[in-house]
Scaffold this active site. Structure first.
Site, PDB file in Angstrom:
ATOM      1  CE  LYS A 107      -3.954   1.911   2.627  1.00  0.00           C
ATOM      2  NZ  LYS A 107      -4.902   1.611   3.719  1.00  0.00           N
ATOM      3  CB  SER A 153      -8.883   0.091   5.369  1.00  0.00           C
ATOM      4  OG  SER A 153      -9.772   1.163   5.598  1.00  0.00           O
ATOM      5  CB  SER A 205      -8.183   3.363   3.056  1.00  0.00           C
ATOM      6  OG  SER A 205      -7.267   2.675   3.897  1.00  0.00           O
TER       7      SER A 205
END
Length: 469
Positions: free
Chosen positions: A84, A181, A157
């Site tokens: 990420k 998330s 997210s």
């Protein structure tokens, strides 16, 4: 892409690792295959922010040389993964989903990145996320597309971290979870995700949303694959004093012990009775399979979570305001509306009101801890609605019932820090993946891995993948 290539990209991480480490295939070949697949498919799926092709090729060549010399670092050696875009990486920007940070380059890696590289993994690049890891992508950034259907929500997210392994664009990814998330993208994209206990994985070198609730964990296509990645990431870190000093178990060694005798708790009124039909069927199927595998199903009463769900937003807001204090409000015009509103809420919080939130959070944690004196695992949904669409989620801020349906099974376990595993367990009538969570006591990821592995020995949901090639 031909059929042979498709077979390789959807192999289990452990299996592709075995082939690389035994010399049946070279890491360089697999890495080139993945980079070509990203180039072909990701312009539509938009899961990557940055593809680090040259660095990945060098890492793959080094892995092949080490393996040929008889030096095998472990199960991840030579396997392509991605992270990420809030984890610092030397040689590549880390944007945190924010145009403000698009040119930020760290002089050091996040601890998680270092540990993946030390394990011999090949880093393909950085994956797209929402702005600041909150609930919406920045208006200038296109959200990743769910490979099961472009109208379906891809989760937040860690949206790119869910799309990429589901689409065969990496063998595992790293996400973060502050309000759901890791769990949302895992469920929405039909893959497996582990949210470890808060403190199990170092947060050093990770941009914060809310530090006391941020959890870093793996997403992959199976429990075993996620466990391998967690093994590489977990443990104490001198650079992060909040990382736990507790020893990390050998998850793979414990994984095959099964669930016989484990007590699985469920609050049916809070879960099955309050969820849509597809989610309820998924939970009933999970209960049936776990019981057949020897688990004891126990009825429990989960501590009323409504206040915790309500408290999560202001608690997150205060910590987010602190994380952005250096550039907000001076650069407010460069923020999207959702993240800006959260920071302003946190900036305006009065100390007595914040202390009430802290006290209620502590009480919730204690009540959930007590629950694990009676059971080993809890079975809960990821959300009360399965297969939600992008259009539906665009109304989240205005639809209080939708907000409750999406948040009430995730935020409590970020407030308390308990570990969870998300597993695919069904399909909606229109083919969207449906997932569920198992929750364990603090630092009992070993139980989650055991239960997830056992469940995936008797089901095939994790073996299915979208037809996008």
């Amino acid at each position: 892409m031909n059929a042979a290539n498709d077979e390789i990209v959807f192999l289990d991480l452990l299996e592709v690792g075995r082939r690389i480490q035994s010399g049946l295939i070279r890491s360089a070949e697999v890495t080139e295959l993945m980079l070509a697949r990203i180039e072909s498919l990701d312009p539509k799926l938009k899961s990557y922010v940055t593809v680090t092709g040259d660095a990945a090729r060098e890492q793959a060549r080094n892995a092949d040389a080490e393996i040929a010399a008889g030096h095998i670092r472990g199960a991840l050696h030579g396997v392509p993964v991605a992270v990420k875009d809030l984890l610092w990486t030397v040689g590549a920007p880390t944007s945190h989903g924010m145009p403000i940070h698009r040119d930020f380059r760290s002089a050091e890696n996040a601890t998680v990145v270092d540990r993946l590289l030390d394990s011999g993994a090949v880093l393909l690049g950085k994956l797209q996320q929402t702005e600041g890891a909150y609930g919406a992508h920045h208006p200038s950034i296109a959200a990743p597309v769910n490979p099961w259907g472009e109208s379906l929500w891809s989760g937040v997210s860690s949206s790119g971290s869910g799309v990429a392994p589901a689409a065969g664009l990496c063998f595992a990814s790293i996400g973060t979870d502050t309000g759901g998330s890791i769990r949302y993208p895992a469920a929405a994209n039909g893959i497996t995700g582990i949210k470890p206990t808060w403190g199990r994985v170092s947060r050093y070198g990770a941009f914060e949303l809310a530090g006391s609730m941020d959890h870093i964990g793996p997403l992959a296509r199976s429990t075993a694959d996620a466990a391998v990645v967690l093994q590489a990431m977990a443990g104490a870190d001198s650079r992060d004093p909040t990382a736990s000093l507790a020893p990390v178990p050998d998850y793979l060694a414990m994984m095959t012990r099964g669930v016989r005798g484990l007590r699985v708790g469920i609050d049916r009124r809070w879960t099955i009775d309050a969820a849509d039909d597809a989610t309820g069927e998924c939970l009933l199927g999970a209960l049936d399979n776990l019981q057949r595998l020897g688990a004891q199903i126990e009825t429990v009463s989960f501590p009323a979570p409504e206040q915790g769900v309500e408290d999560w937003v202001p608690l997150c807001a205060v910590e987010t305001a602190l994380a952005h204090a250096d550039i907000f409000p001076s650069r407010r015009d460069e923020y999207g509306p959702s993240l800006a509103a959260l920071i302003e809420l946190g900036s305006g919080m009065r100390a007595p009101d914040y202390q009430r939130l802290i006290a209620r959070r502590s009480e919730l944690r204690g009540r959930v801890d007590a629950l694990f004196g009676d059971v080993d695992l809890l079975l809960v949904p990821v959300a009360a609605r399965a297969g939600v669409t992008v259009d539906q989620m665009s109304m989240l801020g205005d639809d209080l019932q939708l907000f409750s349906d999406m948040m009430r099974y995730t935020t409590p376990f970020d407030l308390t820090g308990h570990p969870t595993i998300t597993l695919p367990g069904g399909r909606t009538p229109n083919g969207a993946p449906v997932g569920f969570q198992l929750v364990a006591g603090q630092f009992r990821e070993d139980l989650l891995v055991r239960a997830g592995w056992a469940y995936q020995q008797v089901t095939r949901w994790h073996l299915q993948h979208p037809d996008i090639s």
